[in-house]
Design a protein around this motif. Structure first.
Motif, PDB file in Angstrom:
ATOM      1  N   LEU A  47       7.490   9.385 112.388  1.00 38.59           N
ATOM      2  CA  LEU A  47       7.022   8.308 111.790  1.00 38.59           C
ATOM      3  C   LEU A  47       5.605   7.711 112.581  1.00 38.59           C
ATOM      4  CD1 LEU A  47       9.945   6.286 110.781  1.00 38.59           C
ATOM      5  CD2 LEU A  47       8.568   7.486 109.236  1.00 38.59           C
ATOM      6  N   ILE A  48       5.366   7.924 113.808  1.00 40.41           N
ATOM      7  CA  ILE A  48       4.019   7.383 114.427  1.00 40.41           C
ATOM      8  C   ILE A  48       3.457   8.778 114.585  1.00 40.41           C
ATOM      9  CG2 ILE A  48       5.019   5.489 115.255  1.00 40.41           C
ATOM     10  CD1 ILE A  48       5.399   6.883 118.110  1.00 40.41           C
ATOM     11  N   GLY A  49       3.800  10.050 114.165  1.00 41.65           N
ATOM     12  CA  GLY A  49       2.661  11.183 114.157  1.00 41.65           C
ATOM     13  C   GLY A  49       2.923  11.985 115.499  1.00 41.65           C
ATOM     14  N   SER A  50       4.075  11.801 116.260  1.00 42.67           N
ATOM     15  CA  SER A  50       4.201  12.506 117.414  1.00 42.67           C
ATOM     16  C   SER A  50       5.324  13.663 117.290  1.00 42.67           C
ATOM     17  CB  SER A  50       4.827  11.354 118.364  1.00 42.67           C
ATOM     18  OG  SER A  50       4.003  10.494 118.892  1.00 42.67           O
ATOM     19  N   ASN A  51       5.057  14.572 118.042  1.00 43.24           N
ATOM     20  CA  ASN A  51       6.114  15.565 117.883  1.00 43.24           C
ATOM     21  C   ASN A  51       7.327  15.290 118.452  1.00 43.24           C
ATOM     22  OD1 ASN A  51       4.137  17.468 116.806  1.00 43.24           O
ATOM     23  ND2 ASN A  51       3.151  17.969 118.750  1.00 43.24           N
ATOM     24  N   ALA A  52       8.411  15.558 117.853  1.00 40.36           N
ATOM     25  CA  ALA A  52       9.834  15.243 118.530  1.00 40.36           C
ATOM     26  C   ALA A  52      10.180  16.541 119.437  1.00 40.36           C
ATOM     27  CB  ALA A  52      10.650  15.190 117.447  1.00 40.36           C
ATOM     28  N   LYS A  53      10.827  16.004 120.428  1.00 45.59           N
ATOM     29  CA  LYS A  53      11.293  17.380 121.342  1.00 45.59           C
ATOM     30  C   LYS A  53      12.821  17.638 121.290  1.00 45.59           C
ATOM     31  CE  LYS A  53       8.514  15.737 125.538  1.00 45.59           C
ATOM     32  NZ  LYS A  53       8.647  15.128 127.002  1.00 45.59           N
ATOM     33  N   ASP A  54      13.433  16.609 120.668  1.00 41.60           N
ATOM     34  CA  ASP A  54      14.836  16.760 120.226  1.00 41.60           C
ATOM     35  C   ASP A  54      15.086  16.327 119.137  1.00 41.60           C
ATOM     36  OD1 ASP A  54      15.715  18.124 122.764  1.00 41.60           O
ATOM     37  OD2 ASP A  54      15.151  16.070 123.800  1.00 41.60           O
ATOM     38  N   VAL A  55      16.278  16.677 118.226  1.00 39.18           N
ATOM     39  CA  VAL A  55      16.635  16.245 117.134  1.00 39.18           C
ATOM     40  C   VAL A  55      18.077  15.842 117.089  1.00 39.18           C
ATOM     41  CG1 VAL A  55      16.920  16.779 114.544  1.00 39.18           C
ATOM     42  CG2 VAL A  55      14.978  17.679 115.691  1.00 39.18           C
ATOM     43  N   ASP A  56      18.264  14.767 116.859  1.00 40.25           N
ATOM     44  CA  ASP A  56      19.855  14.372 116.831  1.00 40.25           C
ATOM     45  C   ASP A  56      20.324  14.133 115.275  1.00 40.25           C
ATOM     46  OD1 ASP A  56      20.063  14.178 119.518  1.00 40.25           O
ATOM     47  OD2 ASP A  56      19.467  12.473 119.736  1.00 40.25           O
ATOM     48  N   CYS A  57      21.621  14.391 115.047  1.00 40.07           N
ATOM     49  CA  CYS A  57      22.040  14.332 113.881  1.00 40.07           C
ATOM     50  C   CYS A  57      23.376  13.367 113.951  1.00 40.07           C
ATOM     51  CB  CYS A  57      22.786  15.692 113.214  1.00 40.07           C
ATOM     52  SG  CYS A  57      23.543  15.640 111.834  1.00 40.07           S
ATOM     53  N   ALA A  58      23.621  12.244 113.009  1.00 39.10           N
ATOM     54  CA  ALA A  58      24.948  11.486 112.779  1.00 39.10           C
ATOM     55  C   ALA A  58      25.408  11.901 111.788  1.00 39.10           C
ATOM     56  CB  ALA A  58      24.401  10.021 112.877  1.00 39.10           C
ATOM     57  N   LYS A  71      31.427  26.225 112.399  1.00 42.01           N
ATOM     58  CA  LYS A  71      32.123  27.484 112.581  1.00 42.01           C
ATOM     59  C   LYS A  71      32.194  28.195 111.237  1.00 42.01           C
ATOM     60  CE  LYS A  71      36.283  29.904 114.215  1.00 42.01           C
ATOM     61  NZ  LYS A  71      37.527  29.983 115.021  1.00 42.01           N
ATOM     62  N   ASP A  72      32.529  27.908 110.138  1.00 45.85           N
ATOM     63  CA  ASP A  72      32.676  28.467 108.865  1.00 45.85           C
ATOM     64  C   ASP A  72      31.255  28.948 108.407  1.00 45.85           C
ATOM     65  OD1 ASP A  72      35.541  28.148 108.746  1.00 45.85           O
ATOM     66  OD2 ASP A  72      35.409  26.340 107.517  1.00 45.85           O
ATOM     67  N   ALA A  73      30.133  28.018 108.936  1.00 48.41           N
ATOM     68  CA  ALA A  73      28.762  28.296 108.410  1.00 48.41           C
ATOM     69  C   ALA A  73      28.191  29.300 109.314  1.00 48.41           C
ATOM     70  CB  ALA A  73      27.967  27.361 108.376  1.00 48.41           C
ATOM     71  N   GLY A  74      28.946  29.892 110.546  1.00 44.89           N
ATOM     72  CA  GLY A  74      28.336  30.818 111.549  1.00 44.89           C
ATOM     73  C   GLY A  74      27.614  30.028 112.622  1.00 44.89           C
ATOM     74  N   ILE A  75      27.783  28.870 112.623  1.00 41.59           N
ATOM     75  CA  ILE A  75      27.014  28.073 113.762  1.00 41.59           C
ATOM     76  C   ILE A  75      27.834  27.772 114.906  1.00 41.59           C
ATOM     77  CG2 ILE A  75      25.746  25.902 114.377  1.00 41.59           C
ATOM     78  CD1 ILE A  75      24.982  25.846 111.510  1.00 41.59           C
ATOM     79  N   ARG A  76      27.379  28.328 115.992  1.00 40.29           N
ATOM     80  CA  ARG A  76      28.081  28.225 117.328  1.00 40.29           C
ATOM     81  C   ARG A  76      28.061  26.627 117.755  1.00 40.29           C
ATOM     82  NH1 ARG A  76      27.542  28.915 123.001  1.00 40.29           N
ATOM     83  NH2 ARG A  76      25.429  29.288 122.965  1.00 40.29           N
ATOM     84  N   THR A  77      29.151  25.909 118.612  1.00 44.13           N
ATOM     85  CA  THR A  77      28.991  24.804 118.676  1.00 44.13           C
ATOM     86  C   THR A  77      29.590  24.677 120.404  1.00 44.13           C
ATOM     87  OG1 THR A  77      31.434  24.370 118.062  1.00 44.13           O
ATOM     88  CG2 THR A  77      29.593  23.796 116.458  1.00 44.13           C
ATOM     89  N   VAL A  78      28.989  23.678 120.932  1.00 45.59           N
ATOM     90  CA  VAL A  78      29.634  23.400 122.340  1.00 45.59           C
ATOM     91  C   VAL A  78      29.768  21.891 122.283  1.00 45.59           C
ATOM     92  CG1 VAL A  78      28.963  23.427 124.824  1.00 45.59           C
ATOM     93  CG2 VAL A  78      27.759  25.140 123.299  1.00 45.59           C
ATOM     94  N   PRO A  79      31.308  21.602 122.874  1.00 44.94           N
ATOM     95  CA  PRO A  79      31.645  20.227 122.880  1.00 44.94           C
ATOM     96  C   PRO A  79      31.085  19.533 124.140  1.00 44.94           C
ATOM     97  CG  PRO A  79      33.190  21.874 123.698  1.00 44.94           C
ATOM     98  CD  PRO A  79      32.165  22.875 123.552  1.00 44.94           C
ATOM     99  N   THR A  80      29.748  19.160 124.053  1.00 43.43           N
ATOM    100  CA  THR A  80      29.200  18.594 125.180  1.00 43.43           C
ATOM    101  C   THR A  80      29.579  17.227 125.586  1.00 43.43           C
ATOM    102  OG1 THR A  80      27.315  18.166 123.677  1.00 43.43           O
ATOM    103  CG2 THR A  80      26.973  19.958 125.063  1.00 43.43           C
ATOM    104  N   GLY A  81      30.117  16.575 124.568  1.00 44.01           N
ATOM    105  CA  GLY A  81      30.416  14.875 124.975  1.00 44.01           C
ATOM    106  C   GLY A  81      31.549  14.562 123.604  1.00 44.01           C
ATOM    107  N   GLY A  94      16.487  25.472 118.582  1.00 45.14           N
ATOM    108  CA  GLY A  94      16.731  24.566 119.647  1.00 45.14           C
ATOM    109  C   GLY A  94      18.212  23.694 119.305  1.00 45.14           C
ATOM    110  N   PRO A  95      18.953  23.296 120.202  1.00 48.30           N
ATOM    111  CA  PRO A  95      20.110  22.848 119.904  1.00 48.30           C
ATOM    112  C   PRO A  95      19.919  21.305 119.369  1.00 48.30           C
ATOM    113  CG  PRO A  95      19.398  22.648 122.269  1.00 48.30           C
ATOM    114  CD  PRO A  95      18.466  23.453 121.732  1.00 48.30           C
ATOM    115  N   VAL A  96      21.067  20.884 118.617  1.00 48.82           N
ATOM    116  CA  VAL A  96      20.862  19.607 117.883  1.00 48.82           C
ATOM    117  C   VAL A  96      22.524  18.788 118.315  1.00 48.82           C
ATOM    118  CG1 VAL A  96      20.917  18.457 115.869  1.00 48.82           C
ATOM    119  CG2 VAL A  96      19.320  20.493 116.144  1.00 48.82           C
ATOM    120  N   GLU A  97      22.374  17.592 118.696  1.00 50.25           N
ATOM    121  CA  GLU A  97      23.672  17.138 119.160  1.00 50.25           C
ATOM    122  C   GLU A  97      24.125  16.485 117.767  1.00 50.25           C
ATOM    123  OE1 GLU A  97      23.370  14.521 122.287  1.00 50.25           O
ATOM    124  OE2 GLU A  97      23.080  15.909 123.796  1.00 50.25           O
TER     125      GLU A  97
END
Length: 400
Positions: A47-58, A71-81, A94-97
């Motif tokens: 929104l302020i025109g800067s490049n994002a380093k990481d993208v998070d999803c809720a 898994k059904d979509a063929g996307i590997r996951t890691v239980p980081t937290g 790039g990874p997405v939390e």
């Protein structure tokens, strides 16, 4: 701040690159309609025109459901937290939390006990600042703003969600995060936030040193942290995390930031930390230990602490202590780093065996001769092989 800054014109998320990523669209589709929103820093920065380093999803989905769908979509996951509802989706770009919506059950200022939730506003309410509680629909890119974050972002205002004292008591690190965002946005001051940070600053002593160091260095690495550092000092916050800093350090910080800008070199958080501290090796070692800096960071901080007002020839210094360390010392002293640009630190084009071949017995005499040649070579500005051979001849003749 020296003068108020003009409001920020907010950009459209459609103008940013990351929302158009195919792997993100695949992630959102795997979670299902209405089950994913981008949140936090990526939305704010876009929104302020800067490049994002990481993208998070809720998401309102529980972690086990997230894992199953990806898994059904063929996307590997890691239980980081996973205990806190976070699963990392490993994507090509790039990874997405992916974190389940949450509400705080209890906090002690360092860590929180959370319960999963299904209400987006409830999840937003537990975040630190209004500008970090912005959610975006992955398909329409509609921004969901529950606490006035868009207005605050446009006004460069860093405001805690709800009561500032409560937010800080939930996580003491938010004091330093507040000042980091202040420094980054050049923000309009929020009096409640300033007062709360000042009053609760002693709570920073209970945080892990690594977390404090991470935030402190992130702040110092911003384009110009000087006004913010001065305000942290005035409000008694800086003294809690860096009691070694005095008015001379704040002046030195201004000076080195000016030199970096003037001489066109990138900001360095460690160099700026060195500026804040007295030029004393012992103090630098103590601070490095207290903040648990890495070995490389400690070495650089200690080297900068050994600086002199007149560091001498730039190239000779770089040959002696390395290019990076020399750059630090030169900038801290207000000296020119231009001689180091496009210059690689050379190796002495002479070996001990060549001295032995000239009739000198292997041992201390060879080492002394080699050092004598090296000193003369440095003094003459690192001439080439032909001159070094002549130097060797001169020194052997002088010692004969």
């Amino acid at each position: 701040m020296t003068e108020p800054l003009s409001p920020l014109p907010l950009a459209s998320l459609a103008d940013a690159e990351w929302p158009a990523r195919e792997d993100l669209a695949r992630l959102a589709a795997a979670l299902g309609p209405g089950n994913a929103r981008w949140v936090g820093g990526a939305v704010r920065d876009a929104l302020i025109g800067s490049n994002a380093k990481d993208v998070d999803c809720a998401t309102p989905l529980h972690p086990d459901e997230v894992i199953a769908r990806l898994k059904d979509a063929g996307i590997r996951t890691v239980p980081t937290g996973i205990d806190h509802g976070t699963v990392t989706a490993v994507l090509p770009q790039g990874p997405v939390e992916v974190t389940t919506l949450r509400r705080d059950v209890s906090t002690d200022g360092r860590r929180a006990t959370v319960a999963f939730a299904t209400d987006w506003r409830e999840d937003a309410a537990r975040r630190d600042f209004t500008i970090n509680a912005l959610y975006a629909d992955p398909v329409t890119l509609e921004v969901f703003d529950y606490f006035g974050g868009l207005d605050d972002l446009a006004c460069r205002r860093v405001r805690f969600i709800g009561d500032a004292h409560q937010r800080i008591r939930e996580d003491h690190l938010r004091i330093l995060r507040y000042y980091r965002f202040q420094a980054r946005l050049g923000a309009d001051l929020d009096r409640q936030a300033e007062d709360a940070c000042s009053e609760l600053a002693p709570m920073l002593k209970g945080l892990s040193r690594e977390r404090v160091a991470m935030e402190l260095l992130a702040l110092l690495g911003l384009p110009d942290p000087c006004a913010t550092a001065a305000r942290m000092d005035t409000r008694g916050v800086l003294a809690v995390v860096l009691p070694e800093v005095d008015s001379h350090g704040l002046t030195a910080l201004k000076a080195v930031v000016l030199q970096e800008r003037k001489q066109g070199t990138a900001p360095s958080a460690i160099r700026r930390l060195a500026a804040l501290l007295p030029p004393d090796r012992r103090i630098a070692e103590q601070v490095a230990a207290r903040l648990r800096l890495s070995t490389a960071q400690k070495k650089r901080l200690v080297s900068a602490a050994e600086r002199q007002e007149r560091p001498g020839d730039a190239r000779a210094l770089a040959y002696d202590i390395g290019r990076e360390a020399a750059t630090d010392r030169l900038l801290l002293a207000g000296s020119e780093i231009a001689p180091l640009r496009d210059w690689e630190v050379p190796a002495l084009p002479l070996k001990g065996g060549e001295i032995v071949a000239r009739g000198i017995k292997a041992g201390p005499d060879v080492a002394r001769t080699l050092r004598a040649v090296e000193q003369r070579w440095i003094a003459e500005g690192f001439p080439g092989r032909t001159r070094v051979e002549a130097m060797l001849g001169e020194i052997l003749k002088e010692n004969s």
